[in-house]
Design a protein around this motif. Sequence first.
Motif, PDB file in Angstrom:
ATOM      1  N   THR A 111      -2.647  11.813  10.913  1.00 49.77           N
ATOM      2  CA  THR A 111      -1.717  11.663  10.287  1.00 49.77           C
ATOM      3  C   THR A 111      -0.185  12.459  10.432  1.00 49.77           C
ATOM      4  O   THR A 111       0.791  11.980   9.926  1.00 49.77           O
ATOM      5  N   TYR A 191      -4.526  11.739  -1.928  1.00 51.78           N
ATOM      6  CA  TYR A 191      -3.571  11.083  -1.177  1.00 51.78           C
ATOM      7  C   TYR A 191      -3.747  10.682   0.400  1.00 51.78           C
ATOM      8  O   TYR A 191      -3.400  11.440   1.058  1.00 51.78           O
ATOM      9  N   VAL A 194      -0.395  11.164   2.576  1.00 49.97           N
ATOM     10  CA  VAL A 194       0.083  12.550   2.791  1.00 49.97           C
ATOM     11  C   VAL A 194      -0.949  13.495   2.015  1.00 49.97           C
ATOM     12  O   VAL A 194      -1.044  13.860   1.071  1.00 49.97           O
ATOM     13  N   PHE A 196      -1.920  16.272   1.873  1.00 52.36           N
ATOM     14  CA  PHE A 196      -1.383  17.719   2.072  1.00 52.36           C
ATOM     15  C   PHE A 196      -1.779  18.351   0.693  1.00 52.36           C
ATOM     16  O   PHE A 196      -1.968  17.829  -0.241  1.00 52.36           O
ATOM     17  N   PRO A 200       3.459  22.745   2.179  1.00 51.72           N
ATOM     18  CA  PRO A 200       3.902  21.644   2.856  1.00 51.72           C
ATOM     19  C   PRO A 200       3.130  21.696   4.447  1.00 51.72           C
ATOM     20  O   PRO A 200       3.345  22.465   5.151  1.00 51.72           O
ATOM     21  N   ARG A 278       3.406  11.887  -6.345  1.00 57.72           N
ATOM     22  CA  ARG A 278       2.798  12.213  -5.014  1.00 57.72           C
ATOM     23  C   ARG A 278       1.665  10.855  -4.674  1.00 57.72           C
ATOM     24  O   ARG A 278       1.849  10.167  -3.703  1.00 57.72           O
ATOM     25  N   GLU A 281       4.365   7.945  -3.864  1.00 56.50           N
ATOM     26  CA  GLU A 281       4.768   8.115  -2.526  1.00 56.50           C
ATOM     27  C   GLU A 281       3.700   7.819  -1.410  1.00 56.50           C
ATOM     28  O   GLU A 281       4.099   6.867  -0.639  1.00 56.50           O
ATOM     29  N   SER A 282       2.339   8.209  -1.778  1.00 53.89           N
ATOM     30  CA  SER A 282       1.496   7.497  -0.969  1.00 53.89           C
ATOM     31  C   SER A 282       1.123   6.064  -0.889  1.00 53.89           C
ATOM     32  O   SER A 282       0.927   5.396   0.209  1.00 53.89           O
ATOM     33  N   ALA A 285       4.230   4.555   0.966  1.00 59.52           N
ATOM     34  CA  ALA A 285       4.089   4.791   2.452  1.00 59.52           C
ATOM     35  C   ALA A 285       2.887   3.996   3.078  1.00 59.52           C
ATOM     36  O   ALA A 285       3.179   3.541   4.376  1.00 59.52           O
TER      37      ALA A 285
END
Length: 492
Positions: A111, A191, A194, A196, A200, A278, A281-282, A285
Amino acid sequence: MRYRQAPYSPDSEVAAMLDALRDEMAQGTARGAGRHELTLVLNGDVFDFDAPRVIDQKSVFHDLPRSAEHAVPAMRAILADHPVFIEALGRVVADGHTVVFISGNHDVQLTLPEVRDLIRARVVDAALAAQGEAPRSDEAHEAHEAHEAHAAHARASLGARVVFRAWFHKTPDGIIVEHGNQYDAYCSYRYPMVPFGRKPGEIQPTMGSLVCRLLVSRMGYFNPHVDSSFMLSAFGYLAHWARYYMFSRRSLAVAWALGALRTVVELVRRREPERRARLRESLAAAAQETGAPLRAVARHARLFAPPAEDRLGLVARELWLDRAILGLLAVAVALVWVLLAPGWLAPAALVGPAGLVVYERLVPKLPLDATWQRVSRAARQVARAHRARAVVFGHTHTPEGVWEGGLFFGNTGSWSAAFQDVACTKPVFAARPLVWLKSDPRAGKAARLSGGLVTWKSGRFEALAASVPPPAGQRSEPLAPLPPHATAALRT
């Protein structure tokens, strides 16, 4: 750790199989039925970032941060160590086909943009070499950046055929290909697009990743590619210790205790609670990367198994920590009771051990097969979420392929070095599995899907008839000739 050595690598077999796929495509095109195109999907866990690093020809244990700083050097070393594999991928791309890398739980580092750029560059270099153009070094690329527009265009065109998917891949003819770890609590990410943690750019470790790094990889007689080598009963672990460790200087118990405790500590220390922003966001994406509708992606995500960090009791049970702690308490209570209680009450000291037996009977450990069955059931729900015509998973190492009501459900199995014995003389699977699905894109959404689970054995493809029943109302077809478009998925 013989399974990690070059003689047991499947590189040459993968290369031969890919060359055979290319020949099939070329022959189909030559027959004049339109250009035959291949989408080769490498369905996760192609690269193992959880394995010990090799330094000076020795395996070195590690639990390095899962970030680009450490992932890029590891990826560079892996690619340098497997040129046959990369050259074979380059030939596929050079022929005008597409290669798709899907992230698995062992190579979630795919990723990271830096890792993707490195792989794409190496595959493009191999494709240029296959086309008769010598690839340039990174320094030469920068030095010649301002000119040779044709070469730059060629690199861009080839690079567009090397595709990455963090979660799943969706084809125009309705095939969903996904590694499948998101339905396994020990290996799922909150997620996946992302993945993480609090820092970050640093990927959150799963329980499965931690166990591989801190436990299984440190026990040389366990093969992480063979579940039966390390998923043992209490008697099985005792027999394993007696066979390999009782007369050695190494301690299986110490390695287990330290690794299990560190796994729990790391899960607690790095736990990241769910955040709605988040999650959105995932999902966004994933919709952008795959072209799937956002609503379908959201329905898909609701099928995920909660990460093991949210279920520490399950973690303790899987690592045998609960039974170890209760066993020590039972022994301690029994000793204290025998020492302090009157003699006629001494038999009551057996209450503690009896309680441990009752606990073992009332709270059984979830068998690994139950996890694999959950993954298999999720495929049917994924098909409904996307209205897909086929869903192909990996992750469980078990090749599968079945048609149900005109829908195909499959599992790509594994090409890894899986052996039944420590000497690596008895492979778990004699043949190499892959899922090969075919359709004619000229028919649009009405294109008939066919194919299924096949194996690569002795230099040829063999369809597994029991796993390739035709869709309802249609007759089955031989493996060749192929329709103009084929999707082949495998896991190495």
